[in-house]
Design an enzyme around this catalytic site. Structure first.
Site, PDB file in Angstrom:
ATOM      1  N   TYR A  90     -15.981  13.983  28.156  1.00  0.00           N
ATOM      2  CA  TYR A  90     -15.812  13.654  26.800  1.00  0.00           C
ATOM      3  C   TYR A  90     -14.718  12.505  26.988  1.00  0.00           C
ATOM      4  O   TYR A  90     -13.576  12.764  27.447  1.00  0.00           O
ATOM      5  CB  TYR A  90     -15.239  14.499  25.961  1.00  0.00           C
ATOM      6  N   TYR A  99     -14.801  25.563  20.553  1.00  0.00           N
ATOM      7  CA  TYR A  99     -16.117  24.958  21.264  1.00  0.00           C
ATOM      8  C   TYR A  99     -17.034  26.231  21.658  1.00  0.00           C
ATOM      9  O   TYR A  99     -18.210  26.195  21.647  1.00  0.00           O
ATOM     10  CB  TYR A  99     -15.512  24.400  22.686  1.00  0.00           C
ATOM     11  N   PRO A 109     -22.544  15.444  16.303  1.00  0.00           N
ATOM     12  CA  PRO A 109     -22.936  16.119  17.431  1.00  0.00           C
ATOM     13  C   PRO A 109     -21.669  16.268  18.427  1.00  0.00           C
ATOM     14  O   PRO A 109     -21.663  17.190  19.392  1.00  0.00           O
ATOM     15  CB  PRO A 109     -24.116  15.589  18.135  1.00  0.00           C
ATOM     16  N   LYS A 154     -22.209  21.680  17.701  1.00  0.00           N
ATOM     17  CA  LYS A 154     -22.115  22.846  16.970  1.00  0.00           C
ATOM     18  C   LYS A 154     -23.488  23.138  16.172  1.00  0.00           C
ATOM     19  O   LYS A 154     -23.852  24.208  15.779  1.00  0.00           O
ATOM     20  CB  LYS A 154     -20.871  22.478  15.742  1.00  0.00           C
ATOM     21  N   HIS A 173     -21.138  26.856  31.708  1.00  0.00           N
ATOM     22  CA  HIS A 173     -20.077  26.130  31.753  1.00  0.00           C
ATOM     23  C   HIS A 173     -18.592  26.640  31.508  1.00  0.00           C
ATOM     24  O   HIS A 173     -18.802  27.275  30.172  1.00  0.00           O
ATOM     25  CB  HIS A 173     -20.422  24.651  31.304  1.00  0.00           C
TER      26      HIS A 173
END
Ligand code: APR
Ligand code: PHB
Length: 399
Positions: free
Chosen positions: A201, A387, A295, A299, A72
């Protein structure tokens, strides 16, 4: 029984450490309280940073990941009636992430350990780790109703947040830092094809929602729910309706997820926790045994991997040269990496979730922060770098 490195816990941290040590010619024993099936089927995270992907390939555990994993290159934020994509390779010099469930990582590592690794004892409940400051720390455990003792040159606690290794650090030395969040996640696994290419998100006044996936036919979805929520109170229909309501932001009217049977439903608490130091004499902590992150930032697994990559390199250096330099630096360099991940996870969590007690002012601040991520390449790059994670070079993350 004696071994060079006693490893407590057969989660990603313990299993990967055992692989790294085996490949360096260092013997270890892994003691795991649960049985193999339980460990392989615990639903957990799904995002692998580039460093984690590279590590699994390097230890020979990357073949199925490369076949079944999904690369991704970005995520989508949805907020304030709009949607905005954050791309990763551009700002990070080509780095991206891989979607491959932690359950599958654990299965691959267990299979390798059982075919070509040292002892991996399931059903071995460790009661205590003693003599941390002695020459030979001892691990006491029960397996098949028999009490046993494992003496080690070093012990690494990879036994998660509820493990026992932390107790080997004297109270006078131990420092803990903790934050709990006023909400939890209702996580579901559904036999429903994701209708989205990349993870979504969503910040909504109804609460946070995350649309992830495990394969082209399996969706992994999360809803912010109040602490203490009982999954039984959430029917499949209620879950799908709430997910649609929260995720439809910025999409054409009538936008909906594809639905299908929900196969698992669980409520996950949200917590930040750090234990310092991550080492006391001959006892080390790695992974969730040392730190917990909410979460949202994906990480947890990757921090566990980073810890054991550094530990594996440090034990290898000791084995080859007798130098303890990397071992002695483990806690300080590890904590620098941990606190960075703690802050990013805190940032993602508090920016995207609606605290039941937050004011309208707080909500406008969240929307302003999200709008900045959409408008500023610098802000977007900062999120992208955090990220995808930083390369681990001799213990220190290097951007
Ligand atoms: N004796 C033996 N084994 C134990 C004991 C004990 N007293 N206590 C805990 N364990 C085992 C657990 O059964 C578990 O299998 O230690 C293992 C810890 O594994 P994880 O909790 O997966 O921790 P870690 O390997 O650090 O991986 C972190 O897992 O929890 C997720 O979100 C977290 O993705 C992150 C990853
Ligand atoms: C998951 O797929 O389980 C997942 C993905 C991204 C997150 C958290 C969980 O931020």
């Amino acid at each position: 029984m004696h071994t060079t490195i006693g490893i407590i816990g057969a989660g990603p941290a313990g299993l990967l450490l055992a692989r790294l040590l085996h490949r360096a010619g260092i013997d270890s024993v892994v003691l795991e309280a649960r049985d193999r099936s339980y460990v392989e089927h615990r639903q957990r995270a799904g995002i692998l940073e580039q460093t984690t992907v590279d590590a699994l390939r390097a230890v020979g555990a990357g073949e199925r990941m490369d076949r079944e994993g999904l690369v991704h290159d970005g995520i989508e934020l949805r907020f304030g009636g709009r949607a905005h994509r954050i791309g990763f390779p551009g700002p990070t010099g080509g780095r991206s992430v891989m979607l491959y469930a932690q359950t599958e990582v654990v299965k691959d590592l267990i299979a390798l350990q059982l075919t070509e690794g040292g002892p991996l004892l399931f059903g071995a409940q460790v009661h205590s780790v003693a003599q941390a400051d002695g020459a030979r720390p001892t691990v006491r455990y029960t397996r098949e109703s028999r009490e046993s003792t494992l003496t080690c040159d070093y012990v690494v606690g990879c036994d998660g947040f509820h493990g026992v290794t932390r107790n080997a650090i004297p109270a006078a030395v131990l420092r803990t830092y903790e934050r709990t969040y006023p909400y939890s996640w209702l996580g579901v696994l559904a036999e429903a094809p994701p209708v989205y290419e990349e993870l979504i998100y969503a910040h909504s006044e109804r609460g946070f929602a995350l649309a992830s996936m495990r394969s082209p036919s399996v969706s992994r979805l999360y809803l912010q729910v109040p602490n203490g929520t009982d999954p039984v109170d959430w029917s499949d229909a209620r879950i799908w309706d709430e997910l649609d309501a929260r995720l439809a932001i910025g999409r054409a009217p009538g936008w909906k997820l594809a639905r299908g049977p929900i196969t698992t439903k669980a409520v996950l608490p949200m917590r930040s926790h750090v234990t310092e130091p991550m080492r006391h004499e001959r006892v080390f902590l790695a992974g969730d045994a040392a730190h917990i992150v909410p979460p949202t930032g994906a990480k947890g697994l990757n921090l566990a991997v980073a810890d054991v990559l550094v530990l594996g390199e440090a034990f290898t250096e000791l084995h080859r040269t007798g130098s303890t330099a990397l071992l002695d630096a483990y806690s300080d360099t590890g904590l620098e990496r941990v606190w960075r991940a703690e802050h990013f996870s805190y940032f993602m969590t508090t920016t995207l979730h609606v605290d039941p007690d937050q004011s309208t002012f707080d909500t406008r601040l969240q929307l302003s922060q999200l709008a900045r991520l959409a408008a500023s390449p610098h802000a977007a790059a900062e999120l992208a770098h955090n990220y995808v994670g930083a390369p681990i070079g001799r213990g220190l993350p290097r951007d």
